[in-house]
Design a protein around this motif. Sequence first.
Motif, PDB file in Angstrom:
ATOM      1  N   GLU A  60      39.386  47.674  39.879  1.00 38.80           N
ATOM      2  CA  GLU A  60      38.671  48.121  38.664  1.00 38.80           C
ATOM      3  C   GLU A  60      37.199  47.725  38.716  1.00 38.80           C
ATOM      4  N   GLN A  61      36.934  46.490  39.144  1.00 32.73           N
ATOM      5  CA  GLN A  61      35.540  46.035  39.227  1.00 32.73           C
ATOM      6  C   GLN A  61      34.734  46.932  40.170  1.00 32.73           C
ATOM      7  N   ASN A  76      40.049  30.888  40.183  1.00 33.66           N
ATOM      8  CA  ASN A  76      40.858  32.075  40.523  1.00 33.66           C
ATOM      9  C   ASN A  76      41.846  31.774  41.648  1.00 33.66           C
ATOM     10  N   SER A  80      36.993  38.704  43.329  1.00 36.42           N
ATOM     11  CA  SER A  80      36.801  39.028  41.920  1.00 36.42           C
ATOM     12  C   SER A  80      35.743  38.117  41.291  1.00 36.42           C
ATOM     13  N   ALA A 129      47.550  40.424  40.299  1.00 40.67           N
ATOM     14  CA  ALA A 129      46.611  40.863  39.264  1.00 40.67           C
ATOM     15  C   ALA A 129      45.185  40.978  39.796  1.00 40.67           C
ATOM     16  N   PHE A 130      44.810  40.101  40.736  1.00 42.90           N
ATOM     17  CA  PHE A 130      43.421  40.148  41.218  1.00 42.90           C
ATOM     18  C   PHE A 130      43.152  41.385  42.082  1.00 42.90           C
ATOM     19  N   ASP A 153      32.031  39.188  39.793  1.00 42.56           N
ATOM     20  CA  ASP A 153      31.546  38.817  38.447  1.00 42.56           C
ATOM     21  C   ASP A 153      30.068  38.433  38.492  1.00 42.56           C
ATOM     22  N   ASN A 205      44.431  44.332  41.528  1.00 43.89           N
ATOM     23  CA  ASN A 205      44.170  45.396  40.543  1.00 43.89           C
ATOM     24  C   ASN A 205      42.792  45.215  39.914  1.00 43.89           C
ATOM     25  N   LYS A 206      42.450  43.934  39.621  1.00 44.34           N
ATOM     26  CA  LYS A 206      41.165  43.674  38.963  1.00 44.34           C
ATOM     27  C   LYS A 206      39.989  44.057  39.867  1.00 44.34           C
TER      28      LYS A 206
END
Length: 382
Positions: free
Chosen positions: A58-59, A36, A273, A51-52, A277, A54-55
């Motif tokens: 969401e996570q 990443n 991120s 993008a991370f 995970d 935003n990710k």
Amino acid sequence: MSNNFEAIIRGIRKSFNTKEFIPLHVPQFWGKEKENLLDTIDSTFVSSVGAFVNKVEEQMTDLTKTAKAAAVVNGTAGLQVSLRIAGVNPGDEVLTQALTFVATANSIAYNHASPVFIDVDKDTMGLSPIALKNFLEEFGDLREEGCFNKKTNKRIAACMPMHTFGFMCRIDEIVAICDDWEIPVVEDAAEALGSSYKGISAGKFGQTGVFSFNGNKIITAGGGGVIVSREPEFAEKAKYLTTTAKVPHKWEYVHQEMGYNFRMPNLNAALLSAQLDNFDHYKSSKAELYLEYKALFEGSNVELVSIPKDTNWNYWLMSACFEDKKERDVFLEKSNESGIMTRPIWQLMYRLPMYENCQKDEQLNAEFLEQRIVNMPSSARK
Ligand SMILES: Cc1ncc(COP(=O)(O)O)c(C=O)c1O
């Protein structure tokens, strides 16, 4: 007594299976962290959008089952902004606990407001609803403009309980009491990612909840924080204020109030991120360590602090409760001398020069715990 401590020290060493120094809590990278990070460099999006970011947001809404999240530069900044969103203004007061990390009280002071210290419960080590109710019955005065403190004549603009070491305080009762007195609640959930109370995630009870991703937390962004809310409007407001309060426009700089540059860089979000995970893996590894500690302490006369009722714990930082301060200090000395990092719980906030004149209640439980609680090494093991 000291034989007893030696057996505990040997047991901790056995759990971590090393002759080297054993730190209190260190990060572990078991997933796509490097991948990443390289992605962000290749994309050039290393700074405050990407993008991370935003990710991660969401996570975090997935994990906490909240409506919206705003990633920020650290937990302290998240608390500061959350209090402002709750309506804390210069000269106001915020009810909180004295048994906490200094960032809780600092975030109140950054808003030019004063903390008022309410006692904790012994089992949760978090703000006590009974103490809160007693305080408000004695000093609260509900007026048209909100709740005021009869003693100081200042407005009580918010309440900020903290979930100590990931244990949940009796947050449903706290929210109910605060509702009666029209006081918004901001949860300092810095230590409580992955903990829940009666099946509901930390961070979802208050108007907003704030998590920290400092290097010592269950997972890390290097440095970072996330504000969550079950009401989208509060998280959206947090995003706006932490992005310099910039009104979206294709090319103009439009700012209608004073905001902050408190955004989490995409580089940090990339690391976080990957950690998110693998969140379940970290939690289950720490749960195993807790079981080993439980067996170890059972044969001793030191109490391993047990998980309070109704909490599904994230196992962030494990702690033991000693008979008295003298015993505690002997253990701190012996464990640190033998290369095992242990640490007493924080000094109560009103012992610090900047908060020594703040109003407080009796603090019987906070002072009991201050003398006796020691944190044990609690890192996840692969
Ligand atoms: C209870 C508490 N509140 C606030 C913070 C502040 O978080 P950060 O270090 O991300 O600013 C921390 C941790 O550091 C904490 O433990």
